[in-house]
Design a protein around this motif. Sequence first.
Motif, PDB file in Angstrom:
ATOM      1  N   LEU A  37      -8.434 -65.954  85.111  1.00 11.51           N
ATOM      2  CA  LEU A  37      -8.208 -66.940  86.171  1.00 11.51           C
ATOM      3  C   LEU A  37      -8.390 -68.348  85.619  1.00 11.51           C
ATOM      4  O   LEU A  37      -7.552 -69.234  85.819  1.00 11.51           O
ATOM      5  CB  LEU A  37      -9.179 -66.702  87.338  1.00 11.51           C
ATOM      6  CG  LEU A  37      -8.976 -65.415  88.156  1.00 11.51           C
ATOM      7  CD1 LEU A  37     -10.173 -65.170  89.069  1.00 11.51           C
ATOM      8  CD2 LEU A  37      -7.694 -65.498  88.982  1.00 11.51           C
ATOM      9  N   GLU A  38      -9.493 -68.542  84.893  1.00  9.16           N
ATOM     10  CA  GLU A  38      -9.781 -69.869  84.326  1.00  9.16           C
ATOM     11  C   GLU A  38      -8.710 -70.300  83.336  1.00  9.16           C
ATOM     12  O   GLU A  38      -8.245 -71.431  83.354  1.00  9.16           O
ATOM     13  CB  GLU A  38     -11.141 -69.847  83.607  1.00  9.16           C
ATOM     14  CG  GLU A  38     -12.296 -70.118  84.518  1.00  9.16           C
ATOM     15  CD  GLU A  38     -13.537 -70.629  83.761  1.00  9.16           C
ATOM     16  OE1 GLU A  38     -14.489 -71.010  84.452  1.00  9.16           O
ATOM     17  OE2 GLU A  38     -13.541 -70.636  82.513  1.00  9.16           O
ATOM     18  N   ARG A  39      -8.340 -69.355  82.477  1.00  9.94           N
ATOM     19  CA  ARG A  39      -7.362 -69.664  81.441  1.00  9.94           C
ATOM     20  C   ARG A  39      -6.026 -70.084  82.051  1.00  9.94           C
ATOM     21  O   ARG A  39      -5.400 -71.051  81.617  1.00  9.94           O
ATOM     22  CB  ARG A  39      -7.145 -68.433  80.576  1.00  9.94           C
ATOM     23  CG  ARG A  39      -7.088 -68.706  79.105  1.00  9.94           C
ATOM     24  CD  ARG A  39      -7.070 -67.394  78.398  1.00  9.94           C
ATOM     25  NE  ARG A  39      -5.736 -66.805  78.553  1.00  9.94           N
ATOM     26  CZ  ARG A  39      -4.913 -66.652  77.545  1.00  9.94           C
ATOM     27  NH1 ARG A  39      -5.261 -67.028  76.338  1.00  9.94           N
ATOM     28  NH2 ARG A  39      -3.740 -66.115  77.734  1.00  9.94           N
ATOM     29  N   HIS A  40      -5.586 -69.322  83.061  1.00 11.25           N
ATOM     30  CA  HIS A  40      -4.297 -69.628  83.681  1.00 11.25           C
ATOM     31  C   HIS A  40      -4.337 -70.941  84.439  1.00 11.25           C
ATOM     32  O   HIS A  40      -3.374 -71.704  84.421  1.00 11.25           O
ATOM     33  CB  HIS A  40      -3.874 -68.481  84.604  1.00 11.25           C
ATOM     34  CG  HIS A  40      -3.481 -67.244  83.852  1.00 11.25           C
ATOM     35  ND1 HIS A  40      -3.168 -66.065  84.472  1.00 11.25           N
ATOM     36  CD2 HIS A  40      -3.350 -67.011  82.528  1.00 11.25           C
ATOM     37  CE1 HIS A  40      -2.858 -65.151  83.559  1.00 11.25           C
ATOM     38  NE2 HIS A  40      -2.979 -65.707  82.376  1.00 11.25           N
ATOM     39  N   TYR A  41      -5.463 -71.199  85.113  1.00 12.79           N
ATOM     40  CA  TYR A  41      -5.582 -72.481  85.816  1.00 12.79           C
ATOM     41  C   TYR A  41      -5.522 -73.628  84.809  1.00 12.79           C
ATOM     42  O   TYR A  41      -4.791 -74.599  84.981  1.00 12.79           O
ATOM     43  CB  TYR A  41      -6.890 -72.554  86.620  1.00 12.79           C
ATOM     44  CG  TYR A  41      -7.045 -73.883  87.320  1.00 12.79           C
ATOM     45  CD1 TYR A  41      -6.575 -74.065  88.609  1.00 12.79           C
ATOM     46  CD2 TYR A  41      -7.612 -74.982  86.648  1.00 12.79           C
ATOM     47  CE1 TYR A  41      -6.672 -75.300  89.234  1.00 12.79           C
ATOM     48  CE2 TYR A  41      -7.708 -76.214  87.273  1.00 12.79           C
ATOM     49  CZ  TYR A  41      -7.236 -76.362  88.567  1.00 12.79           C
ATOM     50  OH  TYR A  41      -7.328 -77.592  89.169  1.00 12.79           O
ATOM     51  N   ARG A  42      -6.295 -73.482  83.730  1.00  8.52           N
ATOM     52  CA  ARG A  42      -6.360 -74.547  82.732  1.00  8.52           C
ATOM     53  C   ARG A  42      -5.017 -74.777  82.059  1.00  8.52           C
ATOM     54  O   ARG A  42      -4.626 -75.915  81.791  1.00  8.52           O
ATOM     55  CB  ARG A  42      -7.417 -74.210  81.676  1.00  8.52           C
ATOM     56  CG  ARG A  42      -8.835 -74.340  82.176  1.00  8.52           C
ATOM     57  CD  ARG A  42      -9.741 -74.954  81.102  1.00  8.52           C
ATOM     58  NE  ARG A  42     -11.028 -75.344  81.671  1.00  8.52           N
ATOM     59  CZ  ARG A  42     -12.097 -74.541  81.690  1.00  8.52           C
ATOM     60  NH1 ARG A  42     -12.024 -73.318  81.184  1.00  8.52           N
ATOM     61  NH2 ARG A  42     -13.219 -74.972  82.205  1.00  8.52           N
ATOM     62  N   ALA A  43      -4.281 -73.675  81.779  1.00 15.85           N
ATOM     63  CA  ALA A  43      -2.974 -73.813  81.131  1.00 15.85           C
ATOM     64  C   ALA A  43      -2.044 -74.642  82.014  1.00 15.85           C
ATOM     65  O   ALA A  43      -1.293 -75.504  81.528  1.00 15.85           O
ATOM     66  CB  ALA A  43      -2.361 -72.438  80.861  1.00 15.85           C
ATOM     67  N   PHE A  44      -2.117 -74.411  83.308  1.00 18.43           N
ATOM     68  CA  PHE A  44      -1.268 -75.158  84.242  1.00 18.43           C
ATOM     69  C   PHE A  44      -1.718 -76.619  84.307  1.00 18.43           C
ATOM     70  O   PHE A  44      -0.912 -77.551  84.235  1.00 18.43           O
ATOM     71  CB  PHE A  44      -1.342 -74.512  85.637  1.00 18.43           C
ATOM     72  CG  PHE A  44      -0.116 -74.741  86.463  1.00 18.43           C
ATOM     73  CD1 PHE A  44       0.845 -73.753  86.591  1.00 18.43           C
ATOM     74  CD2 PHE A  44       0.091 -75.960  87.107  1.00 18.43           C
ATOM     75  CE1 PHE A  44       1.990 -73.969  87.352  1.00 18.43           C
ATOM     76  CE2 PHE A  44       1.229 -76.182  87.862  1.00 18.43           C
ATOM     77  CZ  PHE A  44       2.180 -75.187  87.990  1.00 18.43           C
ATOM     78  N   ASP A  45      -3.018 -76.802  84.420  1.00 16.42           N
ATOM     79  CA  ASP A  45      -3.598 -78.150  84.511  1.00 16.42           C
ATOM     80  C   ASP A  45      -3.291 -78.955  83.239  1.00 16.42           C
ATOM     81  O   ASP A  45      -2.863 -80.109  83.302  1.00 16.42           O
ATOM     82  CB  ASP A  45      -5.108 -78.004  84.714  1.00 16.42           C
ATOM     83  CG  ASP A  45      -5.761 -79.251  85.261  1.00 16.42           C
ATOM     84  OD1 ASP A  45      -5.064 -80.032  85.949  1.00 16.42           O
ATOM     85  OD2 ASP A  45      -6.959 -79.447  85.001  1.00 16.42           O
ATOM     86  N   ASP A  46      -3.485 -78.302  82.092  1.00 15.13           N
ATOM     87  CA  ASP A  46      -3.257 -78.983  80.812  1.00 15.13           C
ATOM     88  C   ASP A  46      -1.794 -79.395  80.637  1.00 15.13           C
ATOM     89  O   ASP A  46      -1.499 -80.380  79.963  1.00 15.13           O
ATOM     90  CB  ASP A  46      -3.641 -78.069  79.633  1.00 15.13           C
ATOM     91  CG  ASP A  46      -5.155 -77.874  79.538  1.00 15.13           C
ATOM     92  OD1 ASP A  46      -5.889 -78.602  80.246  1.00 15.13           O
ATOM     93  OD2 ASP A  46      -5.601 -76.983  78.781  1.00 15.13           O
ATOM     94  N   ALA A  47      -0.893 -78.629  81.243  1.00 15.07           N
ATOM     95  CA  ALA A  47       0.536 -78.931  81.110  1.00 15.07           C
ATOM     96  C   ALA A  47       0.871 -80.296  81.705  1.00 15.07           C
ATOM     97  O   ALA A  47       1.902 -80.884  81.382  1.00 15.07           O
ATOM     98  CB  ALA A  47       1.370 -77.844  81.785  1.00 15.07           C
ATOM     99  N   ASN A 277       1.515 -67.558  89.489  1.00 18.97           N
ATOM    100  CA  ASN A 277       1.406 -67.878  88.066  1.00 18.97           C
ATOM    101  C   ASN A 277      -0.042 -67.863  87.576  1.00 18.97           C
ATOM    102  O   ASN A 277      -0.316 -67.532  86.428  1.00 18.97           O
ATOM    103  CB  ASN A 277       2.049 -69.244  87.798  1.00 18.97           C
ATOM    104  CG  ASN A 277       2.131 -69.534  86.324  1.00 18.97           C
ATOM    105  OD1 ASN A 277       1.277 -70.208  85.767  1.00 18.97           O
ATOM    106  ND2 ASN A 277       3.138 -68.973  85.679  1.00 18.97           N
ATOM    107  N   ILE A 278      -0.962 -68.207  88.471  1.00 23.28           N
ATOM    108  CA  ILE A 278      -2.363 -68.305  88.061  1.00 23.28           C
ATOM    109  C   ILE A 278      -3.122 -66.991  88.280  1.00 23.28           C
ATOM    110  O   ILE A 278      -3.948 -66.597  87.469  1.00 23.28           O
ATOM    111  CB  ILE A 278      -3.065 -69.444  88.824  1.00 23.28           C
ATOM    112  CG1 ILE A 278      -2.330 -70.762  88.564  1.00 23.28           C
ATOM    113  CG2 ILE A 278      -4.507 -69.569  88.422  1.00 23.28           C
ATOM    114  CD1 ILE A 278      -3.031 -71.947  89.159  1.00 23.28           C
ATOM    115  N   VAL A 279      -2.825 -66.316  89.396  1.00 23.63           N
ATOM    116  CA  VAL A 279      -3.625 -65.129  89.721  1.00 23.63           C
ATOM    117  C   VAL A 279      -2.950 -63.790  89.415  1.00 23.63           C
ATOM    118  O   VAL A 279      -3.631 -62.759  89.315  1.00 23.63           O
ATOM    119  CB  VAL A 279      -4.088 -65.127  91.209  1.00 23.63           C
ATOM    120  CG1 VAL A 279      -5.064 -66.253  91.466  1.00 23.63           C
ATOM    121  CG2 VAL A 279      -2.914 -65.190  92.170  1.00 23.63           C
ATOM    122  N   GLY A 280      -1.611 -63.794  89.292  1.00 21.06           N
ATOM    123  CA  GLY A 280      -0.865 -62.523  89.197  1.00 21.06           C
ATOM    124  C   GLY A 280      -1.395 -61.599  88.118  1.00 21.06           C
ATOM    125  O   GLY A 280      -1.747 -60.446  88.382  1.00 21.06           O
TER     126      GLY A 280
END
Length: 417
Positions: A37-47, A277-280
Amino acid sequence: MHHFQYKGNELFAEEVPVREIVAKVGSPVYVYSHATLERHYRAFDDAFAGVPHTICYSVKANSTMAVLKTFINLGGGVDIVSGGELYRALKAGADPQKVVYSGVGKKDDEIEYALNSNILMFNVESEQELDRINQIATRMGKKAGIAIRVNPDVDPQTHPYITTGLKNAKFGITIERAIEEYKRAKGMAGIEILGIDCHIGSQLTKVNPFVDSIIKLKKVIGILKEAGISLKYFDIGGGLGITYNNEEPPLPSDYGKEIISATKDLGMHLVFEPGRNIVGNAGVLVAKCLYTKQRDEKNFIMIDAGMNDLARPALYGSFHGVQPVVNDQDGLVMADIVGPICESGDFLVKDREVPMFRQGDLMAFMSAGAYGFAMSSTYNSRPRVAEVMVKGNSFEVVRERETVEDLIKGERVPSFL
Ligand SMILES: *Cc1c(COP(=O)(O)O)cnc(C)c1O
């Protein structure tokens, strides 16, 4: 990609054997990986690190408080579609000024609740809704921040049930109409115009439909500017897809590059509403094989989870990978994996080669973090299942398994019976 991997022949969630979770919590059970969850959130945020932006996680994809809190701790906001979702989000500690409220059917009490909670903005989906929000806000002596959800008439090239940005969809306001509505909104005492919004569909595997709708909305932004209406927020919605089987959606970083280059000349604050995209891929549904049977060359594997627990295959014919929790079966078999519900649509896997599961074997349905538990029901009077969150080598139950008492909560047999 995620933290559900084999060590030897055992499936792990992060550092925890999935088998141990079931031994303690029972089956079926949803299991979420906190690290994923953290990784996917961060990947989106970092983009979008280089530009002003807010990530308003789409609560409907997975509204479990532990999941909401995970993103809120990382600075995330939320996109809600009901008063119930607002309640959950606030309980989980969401900053009201990072809440956007979408949906075509906002009720009076929900609008009041959102105004009293001081949310950032309503994504307005019809002319009448705009009037209603204005009336209610005026009566309450408040100003409602709004964006108009524009329906850009762009084909997202996804499943028809999750396509929302075509002309014939119930969502949003057409471009021509939206310009008129902004002009009307400008004169409304209870309205503060803050932004523009779109959300064209879900499980998109290409960037160009996003860019196409941005181009259309930029024209609207230009026309409004000339009319003296300036906007701060550009809400691009959610919809970025994930890999369930062999889809190849763009990485958030690639999506980010294209969105930034399409919007940078505007200098607006971007808002995103990602859900799937974040939780799936951060969650799996674990179930147990109850029985197997062979009939007319067709094999059935009956399990203790059904369409009430994971509705997507029955609803959209969606694909979920299935993996054994202990990988010790004798080869593969062509089979349907079906639930206990009395409906022929009650399958999780249809006509696929799967491990030759035996009675008692556990299996994990992959990519079940989005629209999994959130869409579950108690159909056939089946209590909703437990949810667990794993972090490193520990795990906690984040929602207790419902009981049969929960099933009849609030029911009354009338006095005349
Ligand atoms: C469902 C929804 C989302 C999230 O969609 P995903 O495909 O899960 O990213 C975002 N915004 C709105 C308005 C929605 O209805």
